[in-house]
Design a protein around this motif. Sequence first.
Motif, short mmCIF file in Angstrom:
data_model
loop_
_atom_site.label_atom_id
_atom_site.label_comp_id
_atom_site.label_asym_id
_atom_site.label_seq_id
_atom_site.Cartn_x
_atom_site.Cartn_y
_atom_site.Cartn_z
N HIS A 149 45.48 -31.55 20.97
CA HIS A 149 44.46 -32.42 21.57
C HIS A 149 44.25 -32.14 23.05
CE1 HIS A 149 44.60 -34.74 17.91
NE2 HIS A 149 45.82 -35.19 18.12
N ASP B 257 48.81 -29.73 15.75
CA ASP B 257 47.97 -30.77 16.33
C ASP B 257 47.78 -30.39 17.81
OD1 ASP B 257 46.78 -33.20 15.35
OD2 ASP B 257 48.16 -34.38 16.59
N ASP C 152 39.17 -36.93 15.78
CA ASP C 152 40.55 -36.63 15.38
C ASP C 152 40.52 -35.66 14.21
OD1 ASP C 152 43.24 -36.68 15.65
OD2 ASP C 152 43.53 -38.73 14.94
N HIS D 112 49.83 -37.59 22.54
CA HIS D 112 50.73 -36.65 21.86
C HIS D 112 50.05 -35.30 21.71
CE1 HIS D 112 48.10 -38.12 18.67
NE2 HIS D 112 48.32 -36.97 18.06
ZN ZN Z 1 47.12 -36.10 16.66
#
Ligand code: ZN
Length: 215
Positions: free
Chosen positions: A59, A57, A124, A92
């Motif tokens: 971001h 993940d 997302d 996060h």
């Molecule tokens: Zn995420």
Amino acid sequence: MAEQEAIPLNDSDVLIVVDVQYDFLPGGTLAVPDGDAVIGPINRMAEAFRNVVLTQDWHPQGHASFASSHPRKAPFEMVELTYGPQVLWPDHCVQGTAGAEISRDLHIPHAQLIIRKGYNAGIDSYSGFREADRKTSTGLDSYLKERGFKRVFCAGLATDFCVAWTALDAAAAGFETFLVEDASRAIDTNGSLARAQADLKAAGVHIIGSDRIAP
Ligand code: ZN
Ligand code: VGL
């Protein structure tokens, strides 16, 4: 196949280890309850797979999935984005931060690809295959097909979000798909785990224990 039988692996199987990153582990900003319990089973299981892919993940700061990007919104509330409803999260897995790093306790030196996702500021991506707009591809489907893989095994964090969505997209892409339950842990917010389990069942994803993986 009886649901308790061992599953002998072959070279057209791939294990996808989803988001075992510090922000999802104890002490992280979006710690998944008991999240570190996945590391032992994943390490053991990964030894039996010739082919392993990791997801991460990843971001940018100010990502649309962060509650902090929306005035008066708190983590775990919902918001409507251009592509539909979106759960809001604590910040996060921000690109380049310690929390975004894959756990050093994973011992999978033979992993072949790390697929990053969630890097588009406004979209997302729980799934390692397709972003939450359900259109933008990460390229993973083509990669797995080019490599000739037939069966996809998914494990990691979190069962009800990134592991489930990755497994659902693997099944939709035509792979025989397995979710390794004891090698995954859930966030379980607002009924998300029950919903994910129903969706996985409907999609024909096999829910298995890691003890069935046979080298
Ligand atoms: Zn995420
Ligand atoms: C995840 C929420 C937000 C996951 C990622 O890895 O399951 N969950 N971003």
